[in-house]
Design a protein around this motif. Structure first.
Motif: not given
Length: 80
Positions: A24-25, A57, A60, A74, A76
């Motif tokens: 994740s971010t 991406k 989510f 997001c 990744w």
């Protein structure tokens, strides 16, 4: 972040995603802040991830707290 810091951050992100497959971010920001002397901001990482040709991406993460606060991040991964 200057060009050198940006290049190093991109390299660290790619290595991290190569080892973890997806992240994740928030996980990426935490990793970069541990590895880099001056750290990175959320906006810097978001721009690097969105514009890097080898990163895409994957999904989510939706998290809703009991008080109604919604957090969406997001996930990744490296392109195949």
């Amino acid at each position: 972040m200057n060009e050198m810091g940006s290049a190093r951050a991109k390299d660290l992100i790619c290595r991290y995603l190569k080892n973890k497959k997806t992240a994740s971010t928030d996980q990426i920001i935490t990793y970069l802040n541990r590895k880099m002397k001056y750290g990175v901001t959320t906006n810097q990482v978001g721009n690097l991830l969105a514009r890097h040709p080898r990163i895409e991406k994957a999904d989510f993460l939706d998290e809703t707290k009991p008080n109604g606060h919604r957090n969406r991040q997001c996930v990744w991964k490296l392109k195949d």
